[in-house]
Enzyme design. Sequence first.
Site, PDB file in Angstrom:
ATOM      1  CB  THR A  14      -3.643  39.794  20.945  1.00 56.15           C
ATOM      2  OG1 THR A  14      -3.384  39.651  19.557  1.00 56.15           O
ATOM      3  CG2 THR A  14      -3.730  38.450  21.594  1.00 56.15           C
ATOM      4  CB  VAL A  15      -3.282  43.030  24.978  1.00 49.40           C
ATOM      5  CG1 VAL A  15      -3.442  43.415  26.449  1.00 49.40           C
ATOM      6  CG2 VAL A  15      -1.980  42.258  24.766  1.00 49.40           C
ATOM      7  CE  LYS A  94       6.104  46.138  25.443  1.00 46.38           C
ATOM      8  NZ  LYS A  94       5.043  45.176  25.592  1.00 46.38           N
ATOM      9  CB  VAL A 121       7.727  44.864  33.290  1.00 48.42           C
ATOM     10  CG1 VAL A 121       8.953  44.000  33.512  1.00 48.42           C
ATOM     11  CG2 VAL A 121       8.114  46.300  33.008  1.00 48.42           C
ATOM     12  N   GLY A 123       4.434  40.742  31.108  1.00 48.58           N
ATOM     13  CA  GLY A 123       3.032  40.357  30.881  1.00 48.58           C
ATOM     14  C   GLY A 123       2.228  39.970  32.103  1.00 48.58           C
ATOM     15  CB  ILE A 125       5.354  37.958  35.914  1.00 54.10           C
ATOM     16  CG1 ILE A 125       5.652  36.773  35.002  1.00 54.10           C
ATOM     17  CG2 ILE A 125       6.038  37.809  37.257  1.00 54.10           C
ATOM     18  CD1 ILE A 125       7.150  36.554  34.745  1.00 54.10           C
ATOM     19  N   GLY A 176       2.863  32.825  16.032  1.00 57.00           N
ATOM     20  CA  GLY A 176       2.328  34.128  16.469  1.00 57.00           C
ATOM     21  C   GLY A 176       3.123  34.774  17.587  1.00 57.00           C
ATOM     22  CD  GLU A 179       5.034  42.615  16.601  1.00 54.02           C
ATOM     23  OE1 GLU A 179       4.978  43.500  15.751  1.00 54.02           O
ATOM     24  OE2 GLU A 179       4.955  42.804  17.816  1.00 54.02           O
ATOM     25  CE  LYS A 194       8.246  43.283  27.718  1.00 52.85           C
ATOM     26  NZ  LYS A 194       8.215  41.971  27.047  1.00 52.85           N
TER      27      LYS A 194
HETATM   28  N1  HSE Z   1       6.874  40.688  22.235  1.00 55.26           N
HETATM   29  C1  HSE Z   1       7.015  40.499  23.648  1.00 55.26           C
HETATM   30  C2  HSE Z   1       7.654  39.164  23.928  1.00 55.26           C
HETATM   31  C3  HSE Z   1       5.722  40.567  24.398  1.00 55.26           C
HETATM   32  O1  HSE Z   1       7.929  38.390  23.025  1.00 55.26           O
HETATM   33  O2  HSE Z   1       7.887  38.895  25.110  1.00 55.26           O
HETATM   34  C4  HSE Z   1       5.221  41.961  24.555  1.00 55.26           C
HETATM   35  O3  HSE Z   1       6.149  42.759  25.206  1.00 55.26           O
END
Ligand code: HSE
Length: 422
Positions: A14-15, A94, A121, A123, A125, A176, A179, A194
Amino acid sequence: MDKKLKIGLIGLGTVGQGVLKVLSKHDDIEVVAAAVKNINKKRDVSVKNLTSDAFELANDPDIDVIVEVAGGTSVFDVLKTAILNKKHVVTANKELLAKCGSELFDLARKNKVVILYEAAVAGGIPIIFPIKSSLKANEFTAVAGILNGTTNYILTKMDEDNISYEECLLKAQQLGYAETDPTGDVEGFDAMYKIAVLSNIVFNKRIDVNKIYREGITNITSLDMKLADEFGYKIKLIALAKLMQDFQGKSALDIRVHPMLVSKKRALSDVKNATNAVMLKGFPVDEVMFVGPGAGEFPTASSVVGDILAIKAEIHRGDDILPMSVCHHNEFANQIDVEHTVNCYYLRIIASNTPGTIGKIGLACGKYNINLSCILQKGVNDDGSATIIVITEECLEKDINLMIKSIEEDSKIKVLNRIRVM
Ligand code: HSE
């Protein structure tokens, strides 16, 4: 015209796909190759060269920057090779930074390349670069935040819709956020990595991730949510790090991840769904809070591409680019054990509805020097038992544990949940 910046991308999930889409608007940056687990998988995006061997990218003399969005620690040797080959690194990883950051940062400094990790850390922000630049004048005393969107989504739904943890987890999986194996999020590992990365730069010390206390959200019930709300709190998974100026004669760090009852008077209590927030306290700034999307294709790509553009803007300078981003400290923090931390506590106790039960709890609190802020029983449950809620003033974790052990010596008293209070 400037030479194009050549990227080798590791990971096209995705990223990775978000990064490609955003980079498609930048003519001066070219993704020359991507490394993926399965090169035959159908994807919305295409890259000139696909390989299943990430070392090809790390060893490719044409590549300037390795962008790693695959996650996990198995990419360690690839990134090491890339750094030894004088490639800059942008990563969202991370876990890798929390577990092996020390070695990578030392190697990067020696090889005069940078490792940028804004996406690792919270996403989307911006938090890493602001701490290293705009907030550089500060001596920080605390950092606390909601660093995991999945758990914040689950806790928000439990609170707002009054449904169980299991149902909310299922919803999070369907949307989504979570996981199939949600352990990394719900047991607090993701938030732990993080806060390790954040503490490292906030306190300028190397952090031992194995010494961070961690508790997930799987023991939180909708009843805890409801009771917390009645007492003026929201339950959140909080990652925090606090500086203790004088712990047994030395300065120390108290770093942990666990659920907390957060007072509704605090801004963190109002951060809902998958949103993340980071609160920093220091001098001279006092308190600042950053709020925004902590995950997702485009928010995370925003941070990754921001890092790539920072390198693009400086790379012509040769060695020692982005000096404020280089990690110069290598002393490990003195991290304290959770037993030595000081907190207020919420206890949900189930007991037989017999005379003297509240008295016994009160006496045990007195014995361990725990001051009560509140003790409440609202009638009896259908089965004749009593639910008693206790909220304490600040006390040592060691003492609350001893107090719980002491009241549970009475087989008719059981502490069903103990949650720290902020
Ligand atoms: N799985 C993380 C979350 C995002 O739910 O914030 C990726 O670090």
